[in-house]
Design an enzyme around this catalytic site. Structure first.
Site, PDB file in Angstrom:
ATOM      1  N   GLU A  71       2.698   4.928  -3.945  1.00 32.96           N
ATOM      2  CA  GLU A  71       2.732   5.928  -5.047  1.00 32.96           C
ATOM      3  C   GLU A  71       4.092   6.617  -5.143  1.00 32.96           C
ATOM      4  O   GLU A  71       4.456   6.953  -6.276  1.00 32.96           O
ATOM      5  CB  GLU A  71       1.608   6.953  -4.831  1.00 32.96           C
ATOM      6  CG  GLU A  71       0.217   6.370  -5.027  1.00 32.96           C
ATOM      7  CD  GLU A  71      -0.239   5.425  -3.906  1.00 32.96           C
ATOM      8  OE1 GLU A  71       0.231   5.597  -2.763  1.00 32.96           O
ATOM      9  OE2 GLU A  71      -1.021   4.504  -4.173  1.00 32.96           O
TER      10      GLU A  71
ATOM     11  N   ASP B 102      -8.846   4.090  -1.874  1.00 33.67           N
ATOM     12  CA  ASP B 102      -9.765   4.515  -0.812  1.00 33.67           C
ATOM     13  C   ASP B 102     -11.046   5.132  -1.343  1.00 33.67           C
ATOM     14  O   ASP B 102     -11.201   6.356  -1.410  1.00 33.67           O
ATOM     15  CB  ASP B 102      -9.047   5.496   0.121  1.00 33.67           C
ATOM     16  CG  ASP B 102      -7.887   4.828   0.835  1.00 33.67           C
ATOM     17  OD1 ASP B 102      -7.861   3.572   0.880  1.00 33.67           O
ATOM     18  OD2 ASP B 102      -7.003   5.540   1.338  1.00 33.67           O
TER      19      ASP B 102
ATOM     20  N   ASP C 276       0.848  -1.185   0.000  1.00 27.77           N
ATOM     21  CA  ASP C 276       0.000   0.000   0.000  1.00 27.77           C
ATOM     22  C   ASP C 276       0.892   1.246   0.000  1.00 27.77           C
ATOM     23  O   ASP C 276       2.101   1.143   0.198  1.00 27.77           O
ATOM     24  CB  ASP C 276      -0.878  -0.049   1.261  1.00 27.77           C
ATOM     25  CG  ASP C 276      -1.897   1.065   1.301  1.00 27.77           C
ATOM     26  OD1 ASP C 276      -2.244   1.586   0.228  1.00 27.77           O
ATOM     27  OD2 ASP C 276      -2.340   1.406   2.411  1.00 27.77           O
TER      28      ASP C 276
HETATM   29  C1  GLC Z   1      -4.536   3.353   2.951  1.00 24.45           C
HETATM   30  C2  GLC Z   1      -5.066   2.165   2.172  1.00 24.45           C
HETATM   31  C3  GLC Z   1      -6.093   1.437   2.976  1.00 24.45           C
HETATM   32  C4  GLC Z   1      -5.498   1.033   4.314  1.00 24.45           C
HETATM   33  C5  GLC Z   1      -4.936   2.238   5.051  1.00 24.45           C
HETATM   34  C6  GLC Z   1      -4.197   1.864   6.321  1.00 24.45           C
HETATM   35  O1  GLC Z   1      -5.527   4.297   3.133  1.00 24.45           O
HETATM   36  O2  GLC Z   1      -5.554   2.525   0.927  1.00 24.45           O
HETATM   37  O3  GLC Z   1      -6.544   0.308   2.278  1.00 24.45           O
HETATM   38  O4  GLC Z   1      -6.449   0.404   5.095  1.00 24.45           O
HETATM   39  O5  GLC Z   1      -4.038   2.944   4.205  1.00 24.45           O
HETATM   40  O6  GLC Z   1      -3.150   1.011   6.076  1.00 24.45           O
END
Ligand code: GLC
Length: 799
Positions: free
Chosen positions: A408, A483, A405
């Site tokens: 980017e 998200d 995650d």
């Molecule tokens: C980001 C991700 C989400 C995750 C969060 C905490 O917002 O996109 O899926 O739960 O981080 O790790």
């Protein structure tokens, strides 16, 4: 027509006349008097690369997107030199290059223009950073529509839109918001029933204008790098998509459990909470294959560590969950906490693995653990190191899969949301700044993760998920759309995004079912599940801020509906697995927007909602509250209502009822849909029979079923089972021929046949040309019967 002289005053530079032509096998070079070189490479008869240099100078040729295993090769290549142009002829297209302007025109062999330059290649020098802003403009053809471009949350037909590619952490994004998490600079153009594709392989920020600024112009440009694009000729859209997918790759088969239902939340902890969730699934008999640990399993958000208070013995917990049929998936982010007592940080620091700024200091930024440094995943040595960090997790603790995650990379509390642009990167030996590496950073992170997971779960198959992606990332990882929000509009967005991703070569994709931010009500959750089971990656995930989002978090009615649909997902596993196999092997997108399914029918060109799951199942989600059904477009051909077996003729809109426990689903006539019995998780039971839902058709239809050991690599040694069924229906008979390939022996011995829509009563049945006693097939009043899995011909004769 705009002339080059008019362009000049706008600060653009452009090629002038060709003074030199050279051919080296499939590579043709055209040099202009003012130092522009156009290199045309014939990769296949219908796949041509166009690459432009200024000042006589090409950069070293390097791309992260292109699959080293792409199949290339052409049969015909003729070049003719005329007074005004060069004419290049392949087996599929004719390319004209204008001698005065270097402009390109591509037509099919009948002379229909498919794509042509307006201004063609031009550029502007970038005084601040060096290099050029490289630009291309094309003439928009009459009635041309545009599709593709990855995760854009906008109407599926991009005509009239301008979009940008710069992977961005876009929490709670909205409809039409752009850019989002992915950079997939690939689009498909369709006009006059002829489709082509363009892949602009440039990892800088790229921009596409589809007849937005000027009605007759389609243009694309990048903030740096080269004008370097691939042209794919159809004329059928699926050919364009598969050619692009062939060039940028498709994934290997995942383990079958990865196609089951997955449950996630930010975050399930401590261990007792994880166990409780798992237990609820089993107690309530809602199938589930995987449970996710979000960042809170870590010790202070340090990657590759565990919070020992909440998870005292991860190895035991993971083993216990596995006993109960659950795979454990853990999150890993790119930011490494700056902490002298943290081994990952120390290793990276000592080995000089972190990214540095232009003037030398380490790049740093705030993420979950506080201030972090960021490994330079574009350095092959860093990737190797990163891959091996997974050793303990995968081989010692038994973690099953990983999601990457924030890659980017996301940086908090800065307006750019990411690394400063002067951050330097190795870019596999082609040093550059973040301007060039940004869009591939997440891709290279997940590539390293994939390599590590693959190595350390061997002989099992890896499963990896990423948020950020550039073209080609699909070779390594599945993905989700980031998200989103628990709103009806986001259900619409999810539907469009999945279809768009799929036609952009990235089929293994899903949304956070129910919405990540905010809280769905039961109705929205149920409707989203009904759609989500038809997405290749099927996972509920939520921020957890507003309570829980498990199948039982609403009322009993919702729980029952959710169960019913997750069960359907598990029944359809052999169908879905076959889809995946076709995607992996034949580059067939797993989801087809209607335009991809039937481009000839112009009704499909502006549809967004309906799509084909695989090749035979038509789905249209319910996208608003209190609906008792919806109007939908049924594509041409004959279809069976999945719920009632009613057979209808397509090519028209229709009101389709769908109370809360239904979603409009149709099956293409002639289809044979394979099903497994419901299991609580993949491998829970030994499959004793393969159910074949057979939908009568007058005429011929082929269907396939691919199976193997559901994990591991034996299938690569020929241990798979591929069944090809050829169905032939006549007014008084139905026959099915089976062709089998592969050495895998399936656990079941029999098929259970469900005959749908037979227009006659059965008089007799022949198996392999011999009459059988009907009762030996254990027929049921409801048109079900059993047959040995090894039959070659089944002949059902009517009265
Ligand atoms: C980001 C991700 C989400 C995750 C969060 C905490 O917002 O996109 O899926 O739960 O981080 O790790």
């Amino acid at each position: 027509m705009i002339t080059n002289t008019e362009l000049e005053y706008k600060g653009n530079l452009y090629p002038n006349h060709i003074v030199h032509f050279e051919q080296d096998n499939e590579k043709l070079s055209f040099t202009t008097e003012n130092g522009v070189i156009l290199q045309v490479t014939i990769l296949r008869g219908s796949v041509i690369r166009f690459r432009y240099a200024t000042d006589y100078n090409f950069e070293p040729d390097f791309s992260y997107a292109i699959d080293p295993d792409a199949t290339l090769g052409y049969s015909t290549l003729e070049v003719t030199d005329t007074a005004t142009e060069y004419l290049i002829k392949t087996a599929r297209v004719i390319v004209l290059i204008d001698k005065k302007t270097l402009r390109v025109q591509i037509s099919d062999l009948e002379g229909n223009i498919i794509n042509e330059d307006e201004l063609g290649f031009h550029w502007e020098e970038n005084y601040e950073f060096g290099g050029n802003t490289v630009k291309m403009s094309k003439i928009t053809q009459t009635g041309e529509s545009f599709y593709g471009m990855g995760d854009k949350a906008t109407h599926s037909n991009l005509k009239g839109k301008r979009v940008h590619n710069w992977v961005t952490d876009q929490y709670a994004y909205g409809k039409d918001q752009d850019p989002l998490y992915k950079a997939i600079p690939f689009f498909i153009g369709l006009s006059n029933n002829k489709a082509y594709g363009i892949f602009f392989d440039n990892s800088f920020k790229t921009h596409f204008d589809f007849a937005h600024e000027r009605r007759n112009t389609t243009s694309f440009w990048a903030d740096g790098g080269e004008m370097n694009y691939y042209f794919f000729y159809g004329p059928d859209m699926p050919k364009v998509v598969s050619a692009y997918s062939n060039l940028t790759g498709t994934p290997e088969l995942p383990p079958l459990w990865a196609l089951g239902f997955h449950q996630s939340k930010w975050s399930y902890y401590p261990e007792s909470n994880v166990k409780e969730i798992a237990k609820q699934f089993r107690d309530l008999k809602i199938p589930c294959d995987a449970i996710y640990l979000d960042i809170d399993y870590m010790d202070g958000f340090r990657c590759f560590t565990w919070d020992k208070n909440h998870f005292p013995d991860p190895k035991r917990m993971i083993a216990e969950l596995e006993e109960d049929g659950f795979k454990t998936v853990v999150m890993i982010d790119p930011g490494i906490k700056i902490d002298k007592n943290y081994w990952v940080y120390n290793e990276a620091l000592e080995n000089d693995y972190f990214c540095k700024r232009g003037d030398g200091p380490l790049m740093h930024g705030k993420v979950w653990p506080g201030e972090c440094n960021f490994p330079d995943f574009t350095n092959p040595e860093v990737r190797e190191w990163w891959a091996d960090l997974y050793k303990e997790f995968m081989s010692d603790l038994g973690v099953h899969a990983v999601w990457n995650d924030m890659n980017e990379p996301a940086v908090m509390e800065v307006p750019t949301k990411t690394a400063p642009l002067d951050t330097r990167h190795n870019y596999d030996g082609h040093p550059c700044t973040h301007r060039k590496a940004h869009n591939v950073y997440g891709m290279q992170m997940v590539r390293a993760t994939y390599d590590g997971v693959k190595k350390h779960v061997f002989p099992k198959r890896p499963f990896v998920i990423t948020r950020a992606a550039y073209s080609g990332t699909q070779r390594y990882s599945s993905t989700w759309t980031g998200d989103n929000v628990a709103t009806w509009e986001h259900l619409w967005i999810a539907n469009v995004q999945m279809q768009r991703m799929s036609m952009s070569g990235y089929s293994f994709v899903g949304s956070d079912i129910g919405g990540f931010a905010e809280q769905p009500d039961g109705e929205l959750f149920a409707r989203w599940i009904q759609l989500g089971i038809f997405h290749p990656f099927c996972r509920v995930h939520s921020s957890g801020d507003h309570g829980s989002q498990e199948p039982w978090s609403f009322d009993v009615e919702i729980t029952d509906i959710v169960r019913k649909f997750i069960e359907l997902r598990y029944q359809l596993l052999p169908y879905l697995y076959t889809m995946f196999w076709k995607y992996s092997k034949e580059q067939k997108p797993m989801l087809q927007p209607l335009v991809l399914f039937d481009q000839e029918d112009t009704q499909t060109h502006f549809r967004t909602d309906e799509f084909i799951f695989g090749e035979k199942i038509l789905v249209a989600p319910i996208q608003e509250p209190n609906a008792q059904g919806r109007r939908m477009y049924i594509p041409r051909g004959k279809w069976y209502d999945f719920w009632t077996d009613e057979r209808i003729e397509g090519g028209k809109e229709k009101w389709v009822p769908a109370a809360l426990d239904k979603i409009p689903v149709y099956i293409k006539e002639g289809a044979i849909i394979p099903k497994y019995p419901v299991q609580q998780y993949v491998g829970e039971i030994q499959i004793e029979e393969l159910i074949l839902d057979i939908y009568y058709k007058e005429g011929v239809e082929n269907s396939e079923v691919y199976e193997d050991a559901e994990n591991g690599y034996d299938y690569k040694k020929g241990r798979y089972s591929l069944r090809n069924f050829k169905l032939t229906g006549k007014s008084k008979s139905l026959s099915i021929q089976q062709f089998k390939d592969g050495d895998f022996v399936t656990s079941y011995e029999t098929f259970k046949l469900n005959l749908h829509g037979l227009p006659f009563n059965i008089e007799r049945i022949q198996v392999d040309n011999e009459d059988v006693v009907l009762k030996d097939m254990r027929p049921n009043g409801d048109n079900t019967m059993y047959i040995d899995k090894n039959f070659t011909t089944l002949h059902i004769i009517g009265k």
